[in-house]
Design a protein around this motif. Structure first.
Motif, PDB file in Angstrom:
ATOM      1  N   SER A  92      18.672  -2.011  -6.833  1.00 49.74           N
ATOM      2  CA  SER A  92      19.530  -0.911  -7.268  1.00 49.74           C
ATOM      3  C   SER A  92      18.904  -0.176  -8.434  1.00 49.74           C
ATOM      4  O   SER A  92      19.568   0.267  -9.338  1.00 49.74           O
ATOM      5  CB  SER A  92      20.899  -1.434  -7.654  1.00 49.74           C
ATOM      6  OG  SER A  92      20.789  -2.202  -8.817  1.00 49.74           O
TER       7      SER A  92
ATOM      8  N   LYS B 120      30.811   2.360  -4.311  1.00 48.45           N
ATOM      9  CA  LYS B 120      30.357   3.694  -4.703  1.00 48.45           C
ATOM     10  C   LYS B 120      31.090   4.267  -5.914  1.00 48.45           C
ATOM     11  O   LYS B 120      30.516   5.018  -6.691  1.00 48.45           O
ATOM     12  CB  LYS B 120      30.566   4.611  -3.495  1.00 48.45           C
ATOM     13  CG  LYS B 120      30.239   6.035  -3.725  1.00 48.45           C
ATOM     14  CD  LYS B 120      30.700   6.885  -2.551  1.00 48.45           C
ATOM     15  CE  LYS B 120      30.648   8.348  -2.989  1.00 48.45           C
ATOM     16  NZ  LYS B 120      31.272   9.239  -2.003  1.00 48.45           N
ATOM     17  N   TYR B 121      32.363   3.952  -6.073  1.00 50.64           N
ATOM     18  CA  TYR B 121      33.122   4.489  -7.208  1.00 50.64           C
ATOM     19  C   TYR B 121      33.298   3.479  -8.339  1.00 50.64           C
ATOM     20  O   TYR B 121      34.043   3.725  -9.283  1.00 50.64           O
ATOM     21  CB  TYR B 121      34.509   4.958  -6.740  1.00 50.64           C
ATOM     22  CG  TYR B 121      34.463   6.112  -5.762  1.00 50.64           C
ATOM     23  CD1 TYR B 121      34.002   7.361  -6.164  1.00 50.64           C
ATOM     24  CD2 TYR B 121      34.864   5.947  -4.438  1.00 50.64           C
ATOM     25  CE1 TYR B 121      33.951   8.413  -5.274  1.00 50.64           C
ATOM     26  CE2 TYR B 121      34.815   7.001  -3.543  1.00 50.64           C
ATOM     27  CZ  TYR B 121      34.359   8.233  -3.966  1.00 50.64           C
ATOM     28  OH  TYR B 121      34.310   9.275  -3.085  1.00 50.64           O
TER      29      TYR B 121
ATOM     30  N   LEU C 209      31.457   8.981 -13.274  1.00 51.66           N
ATOM     31  CA  LEU C 209      32.259   9.395 -12.113  1.00 51.66           C
ATOM     32  C   LEU C 209      32.292  10.916 -11.987  1.00 51.66           C
ATOM     33  O   LEU C 209      32.374  11.446 -10.885  1.00 51.66           O
ATOM     34  CB  LEU C 209      33.693   8.860 -12.227  1.00 51.66           C
ATOM     35  CG  LEU C 209      33.976   7.518 -11.532  1.00 51.66           C
ATOM     36  CD1 LEU C 209      35.458   7.205 -11.583  1.00 51.66           C
ATOM     37  CD2 LEU C 209      33.504   7.529 -10.081  1.00 51.66           C
TER      38      LEU C 209
ATOM     39  N   GLU D 291      29.086   0.433 -13.058  1.00 53.14           N
ATOM     40  CA  GLU D 291      28.220  -0.720 -13.263  1.00 53.14           C
ATOM     41  C   GLU D 291      28.796  -1.608 -14.367  1.00 53.14           C
ATOM     42  O   GLU D 291      28.793  -2.828 -14.291  1.00 53.14           O
ATOM     43  CB  GLU D 291      26.824  -0.229 -13.651  1.00 53.14           C
ATOM     44  CG  GLU D 291      25.785  -1.321 -13.686  1.00 53.14           C
ATOM     45  CD  GLU D 291      24.390  -0.750 -13.570  1.00 53.14           C
ATOM     46  OE1 GLU D 291      24.023   0.110 -14.403  1.00 53.14           O
ATOM     47  OE2 GLU D 291      23.662  -1.154 -12.651  1.00 53.14           O
TER      48      GLU D 291
ATOM     49  N   HIS E  59      41.140   0.472  -1.792  1.00 50.16           N
ATOM     50  CA  HIS E  59      41.505   1.858  -1.503  1.00 50.16           C
ATOM     51  C   HIS E  59      40.317   2.630  -0.924  1.00 50.16           C
ATOM     52  O   HIS E  59      40.458   3.376   0.046  1.00 50.16           O
ATOM     53  CB  HIS E  59      42.018   2.556  -2.757  1.00 50.16           C
ATOM     54  CG  HIS E  59      42.374   3.987  -2.507  1.00 50.16           C
ATOM     55  ND1 HIS E  59      43.615   4.387  -2.070  1.00 50.16           N
ATOM     56  CD2 HIS E  59      41.620   5.118  -2.564  1.00 50.16           C
ATOM     57  CE1 HIS E  59      43.614   5.686  -1.881  1.00 50.16           C
ATOM     58  NE2 HIS E  59      42.425   6.160  -2.184  1.00 50.16           N
TER      59      HIS E  59
ATOM     60  N   VAL F 265      29.395  11.859 -10.005  1.00 52.35           N
ATOM     61  CA  VAL F 265      29.628  11.563  -8.584  1.00 52.35           C
ATOM     62  C   VAL F 265      30.493  12.669  -7.970  1.00 52.35           C
ATOM     63  O   VAL F 265      30.201  13.189  -6.893  1.00 52.35           O
ATOM     64  CB  VAL F 265      30.300  10.182  -8.414  1.00 52.35           C
ATOM     65  CG1 VAL F 265      30.630   9.926  -6.947  1.00 52.35           C
ATOM     66  CG2 VAL F 265      29.401   9.072  -8.955  1.00 52.35           C
ATOM     67  N   ARG F 266      31.535  13.050  -8.701  1.00 51.10           N
ATOM     68  CA  ARG F 266      32.403  14.131  -8.222  1.00 51.10           C
ATOM     69  C   ARG F 266      31.594  15.413  -8.032  1.00 51.10           C
ATOM     70  O   ARG F 266      31.705  16.087  -7.002  1.00 51.10           O
ATOM     71  CB  ARG F 266      33.545  14.351  -9.225  1.00 51.10           C
ATOM     72  CG  ARG F 266      34.269  15.672  -9.141  1.00 51.10           C
ATOM     73  CD  ARG F 266      35.375  15.660  -8.091  1.00 51.10           C
ATOM     74  NE  ARG F 266      35.736  17.005  -7.678  1.00 51.10           N
ATOM     75  CZ  ARG F 266      36.944  17.547  -7.847  1.00 51.10           C
ATOM     76  NH1 ARG F 266      37.904  16.840  -8.396  1.00 51.10           N
ATOM     77  NH2 ARG F 266      37.187  18.775  -7.431  1.00 51.10           N
TER      78      ARG F 266
ATOM     79  N   ASP G  47      25.366  -6.702  -8.531  1.00 54.35           N
ATOM     80  CA  ASP G  47      26.073  -5.790  -7.638  1.00 54.35           C
ATOM     81  C   ASP G  47      26.422  -6.454  -6.307  1.00 54.35           C
ATOM     82  O   ASP G  47      27.560  -6.414  -5.860  1.00 54.35           O
ATOM     83  CB  ASP G  47      25.245  -4.529  -7.393  1.00 54.35           C
ATOM     84  CG  ASP G  47      24.958  -3.788  -8.687  1.00 54.35           C
ATOM     85  OD1 ASP G  47      25.922  -3.468  -9.402  1.00 54.35           O
ATOM     86  OD2 ASP G  47      23.779  -3.554  -8.991  1.00 54.35           O
TER      87      ASP G  47
ATOM     88  N   GLU H 212      29.456  15.236  -4.918  1.00 56.33           N
ATOM     89  CA  GLU H 212      30.230  15.406  -3.679  1.00 56.33           C
ATOM     90  C   GLU H 212      30.574  16.880  -3.459  1.00 56.33           C
ATOM     91  O   GLU H 212      30.510  17.387  -2.347  1.00 56.33           O
ATOM     92  CB  GLU H 212      31.526  14.584  -3.736  1.00 56.33           C
ATOM     93  CG  GLU H 212      31.294  13.088  -3.641  1.00 56.33           C
ATOM     94  CD  GLU H 212      32.602  12.300  -3.566  1.00 56.33           C
ATOM     95  OE1 GLU H 212      33.688  12.907  -3.591  1.00 56.33           O
ATOM     96  OE2 GLU H 212      32.516  11.066  -3.490  1.00 56.33           O
TER      97      GLU H 212
END
Lengths: 402, 402, 110
Positions: free
Chosen positions: B305, B211-212, B261, B215, B40, B264-265, B63, B268
């Protein structure tokens, strides 16, 4: 922070025997370390109060007094922790200074303590936690407001939140609301938001122009990273930066006229330039010291031993992290809030629905961010129940529903 | 307690609890949903075009091994039509890369992909062992990181490939967001969340399809698919992660697993709040993600990383420079006048010469990329970082060798 | 192994991966026999096992790479018979004969 004990015998100031002269005045023995410099007690006190006075001065200029509006009315949120107690003391000094020069008091102050003891089952009706404050600062008005007042506030859209049994008494209702939340992290987060609501609503009902909060630069840095970790990056400029917020937020059920009409309230953090550890030191240096006023446990804020690691809140994780960072890298801490200061407040979208704001935190909803995130993660539109209830921002949705 | 059943197939025993939404899944359904989500991400941001030659930056670690495995699976399942190549960098650290390169070689056979290994010695005339011999262990991660960044580009160019994918995961992105908040580097913060980096004029673009991906889920995917990966600490960065942003992220994850996450949100969203930022259109609507200039972006730290895992030195240098600025200008400077550009420049020169001096104003809207006068690779400076570092190294060589 | 508790022993296997094996003699799999009850007669839990591993099996002095503030270091995954320990009660899980416990680090270089 206290590096050497204060000299005991007769002062040696002015003599040539200063072993460690104050970096600011050069005439006194330094007894403290401030931002990597040796300083004397007097200079340190001046340094801290100067930082606060400058911010209070900026706020004063924002609210010019006129014939129709002769007095500035401020509300101070008092948690009985170090920072808000120090701020209370400094505001009092500010007023005394003006009166001492035969000028009018620069503002009226109402101090609001938001009592959340009903959430911990430790309610003690006989005990007035504000009594010592009233005695020491008789000039100001003190009020204790229950966190349960959040239940009746227009600024909170209760239709967006998990429902609670309406037959319970308010304090039981708020308790059952909190105990049904998914985690300790959620409870801490929502308690902070409700406290802010109660303070803003108090300021609104008192017709105050400004709400003052005690956050130190360290607290603002923690708040920046905590809110980021809760998915509220979009709200940061509304929360961290000084400025006006409409309360109750537009469209939150408030009418456009009359008593419950939204009005702009300036939210200011006058201690935004002082580190937490500096305030802890300052607290011991006032005459008499403020130390006895600070609520038990608030000095170290959290006892790491008693809390199970999973029951920590995000705020507590940040508190511990920044305690380390502040110790070693104070300028990095100070820089975080300044950086957030450069972010702009965005209105999430064009239409009125988005402008209405989140039903819990009140910040404008970020329609663009929500849409983008759904796209990136392949999240389908919400179910029917989600469509009918009030809207929450991403972070508040997370806190209420996990 | 009775074992929980998978929330999707409702038949197999649940083995995985997903950090992003607490869903309990069996092995098979987990593997499927993990792959579907990467698919996706790839399609919604238009990452690839049919027939594209793509190099996978492969270290032999978890990774990049998972990335190679997932891309091979998706390429076959969904007919991407990609020509996939493994690209490995040999830093020249005896006892470190030897084993991991063996892993990559096995992966090449397992995934039937060609492998290209590029050595620092052939690119720069220096192995990392020789760098450490010259400058010591302190700060060598900087050299390694700067060299590696170009090495992937140069290796890709040698192979005639214009797109390199790396194994950066959600934890890496979240860590970069927090580090850039601590650094006060908003332009870099806004770039670091972008899935594609490298602009139209650059010869090689980079992207991070994981990216989403948590780990934790990457490690679980590798475990349950029994992938062959190699894990070791670089012997030149033995410093543990105590107090680092990485450690903070993991603590937040324990308190609230969605926090990674959520950061991350936040990152952004904050990217849109940086002044001068063009209102970004929803990337999922466009066919191709708009690449963001990110040459020398520096979010590839010392090890593939492990950005920010040994921030001690960097934090100290940041702090020192910020403090000096405060002394020069007084703390009470207006936020907008903060000469942060200079701060950044000096900080980097002293410690981490990643991305030197970009005017904040122009940097926010996208940097002006040119090419290095010495080596011809993309750079926003006249001389790129790698060449600057090499110059210093080459000056030192005679002294050391005597 | 220097176990104070006596009584029935149960056989288990403990695996380390993702770099953690470096702390345990560079050996991925350890077959252990461990007392079924702790000193207070309570059943053997993962919490007890972790403490036991630190005291008896770890050869590396850097125990803070495995345990931090009395708990498994954040970023280390624990799988009990291949299931995430979060599904099994985490530290409270009572170990049964033949169990396989896997500790896998996500913290090491990728």
């Amino acid at each position: 922070m206290e590096s050497t004990p204060p000299p005991t015998g007769p002062a040696v100031a002015g003599s040539l025997t200063l072993t460690r002269p104050c970096a600011k005045c050069r005439t006194q023995e330094a007894t403290l370390d401030s931002r990597s410099q040796p300083v004397c007690r007097a200079c340190f006190v001046k340094f801290i109060s100067g930082k606060a006075m400058k911010q209070i001065g900026i706020l004063g200029k924002e609210i010019p007094t006129t014939r129709t509006n002769a007095t500035r009315r401020y509300v101070l949120g008092l948690s009985r922790g170090v920072s808000s107690t120090v701020l209370l003391h400094l505001l009092n000094e500010n007023v005394e200074f003006a009166l001492g020069k035969a000028r009018a008091a620069p503002f009226d102050l109402t101090v609001i303590y938001v009592d959340s003891s009903c959430l911990y089952g430790s309610k003690n009706a006989d005990h007035d936690p504000l009594a010592p404050f009233r005695a020491r600062f008789p000039r100001f008005t003190f009020r204790s407001v229950s966190i349960a007042d959040a239940l009746g506030l227009l600024g909170i859209d209760w239709s967006a939140l998990p429902s609670v049994d309406p037959t319970l008494l308010p304090e039981q209702r708020i308790w059952s609301f909190f105990s049904a939340l998914p985690s300790a992290a959620s409870r801490a987060d929502i308690l902070r938001l409700f406290t802010r609501h109660v303070l803003l609503a108090s300021a609104r009902s008192l017709d105050a122009q400004a709400l003052l909060l005690g956050h130190s630069t360290t607290a603002l840095a923690e708040l920046t990273l905590s809110e980021t970790a809760k998915g509220r990056g979009f709200s940061l400029p509304w929360v961290i930066n000084d400025g006006g917020v409409e309360y109750p937020p537009a469209g939150s059920g408030s009418s456009t006229e009359g008593e419950d009409r939204g009005r702009k309230i300036l939210v200011y953090h006058p201690l935004r330039d002082a580190l937490r550890k500096e305030l802890s030191v300052y607290m011991t240096l006032t005459e008499p010291p403020l130390t006895p006023f600070v609520a038990e446990g608030a000095v170290t804020a959290l006892d790491s031993a008693v809390v199970s690691h999973k029951d920590l809140s995000i705020e507590e994780v940040m508190f511990r992290y920044f305690a380390e960072v502040e110790e070693s890298y104070p300028s990095v801490v100070a820089n975080v809030a300044r950086t957030t200061g450069k972010l702009v407040r965005l209105l999430g979208g064009e239409d009125a629905e988005r402008k209405r704001g989140c039903g819990m935190c009140g910040v404008p909803l970020d329609g663009e961010g929500d849409e983008r995130w759904r796209g990136e993660l392949g999240i389908r539109g919400g179910d029917e129940e989600e469509k009918t209830r009030g809207k929450l921002c991403y972070g508040c949705e997370r806190s209420t529903r996990g | 307690m009775a074992p929980a059943l998978c929330a999707i197939c409702k038949t197999a025993r649940a083995l995985i609890k997903r950090p992003k939404n607490h869903a309990k899944l069996c092995k098979g359904c987990f593997i499927t949903i993990f792959e579907d989500e990467v698919h996706h991400t790839i399609t919604s941001s238009g990452l690839f075009f049919p027939g594209e030659k793509v190099a996978i930056g492969a270290s032999g670690g978890k990774d990049s091994t998972v990335l190679a495995s997932v891309l091979k699976t998706l390429n076959e399942r969904h007919g991407y039509g990609l020509d996939l190549v493994l690209l490995s960098i040999d830093e020249g650290i005896k006892g470190y890369r030897d084993d991991s390169l063996e892993t990559v070689k096995r992966n090449a056979v397992q995934y039937e992909m060609p492998l290209k290994v590029v050595g620092y010695d052939e690119l720069y005339g220096w192995t990392m062992d020789q760098v450490v011999e010259t400058i010591g262990k302190k700060g060598n991660c900087t050299y390694c990181g700067v060299f590696r960044r170009q090495a992937l580009d140069r290796g890709a160019k040698m192979l005639g490939i214009k797109h390199v994918v790396t194994g950066h995961n959600a934890d890496d992105v979240a860590e970069t967001v927090l580090m850039n908040l601590l650094r006060g580097d908003l332009p870099r913060l806004s770039r670091s969340t972008s899935i594609v980096t490298g602009n139209n004029s650059s010869e090689v673009k980079r992207s991070k399809p994981l990216k989403y991906s948590y780990e934790k889920e990457i490690v679980l995917y590798a475990h349950h698919k029994k992938l062959d990966y190699f894990s070791t600490e670089c012997i030149y960065s033995p410093e543990a992660f105590r107090g680092s942003a990485r450690s903070l992220i993991k603590q937040l994850e324990r308190v609230r697993p969605s926090a990674i996450l959520d950061i991350v949100r936040s990152g952004e969203d904050m990217a849109r709040l940086v002044p001068g930022q063009k209102a970004s259109s929803c990337e999922c609507k466009g066919k191709t993600a708009a690449p963001v200039a990110a040459e020398e972006e520096g979010d590839i730290g010392g090890c593939s990383s492990t950005n920010g895992r040994s921030p001690g030195g960097e934090m100290a240098a940041m702090d020192k420079q910020l403090r000096e600025n405060e002394e020069h200008e007084g703390l009470e400077i207006d936020v907008t006048k903060l000469k942060l550009n200079e701060a950044r420049k000096d900080v980097k020169e002293e410690s981490v010469p990643i991305r030197v001096a970009n005017g904040a104003e122009k940097a926010t809207g996208g940097q002006v990329l040119g090419t290095c006068k010495r080596c011809g690779y993309m750079s926003s400076q006249e001389i790129c970082q790698a060449c600057t570092l090499l110059e210093g190294l080459n000056k030192n060589r005679p002294k050391i060798q005597i | 192994m220097a176990d104070v508790a006596t009584g029935p022993q149960i056989p288990i296997s403990v695996d380390f991966s993702g770099g953690l094996e470096m702390l345990f003699s560079n050996q991925k799999r350890h077959a252990l026999s461990i007392a079924a009850n702790d000193r207070d007669g309570k059943p053997l839990t993962i919490a007890f096992l972790i403490d036991h591993l630190c005291k008896n099996l770890m050869k590396d002095p850097r125990s803070d790479l495995f345990v931090l503030d009395g708990h498994i270091r954040p970023g280390i995954l624990v799988l009990i018979n291949d299931a995430d320990w979060e599904l099994e009660g985490e530290e409270e899980y009572e170990i049964k004969p033949g169990d396989n416990i896997l500790f896998v680090s996500t913290l090491h270089g990728g």
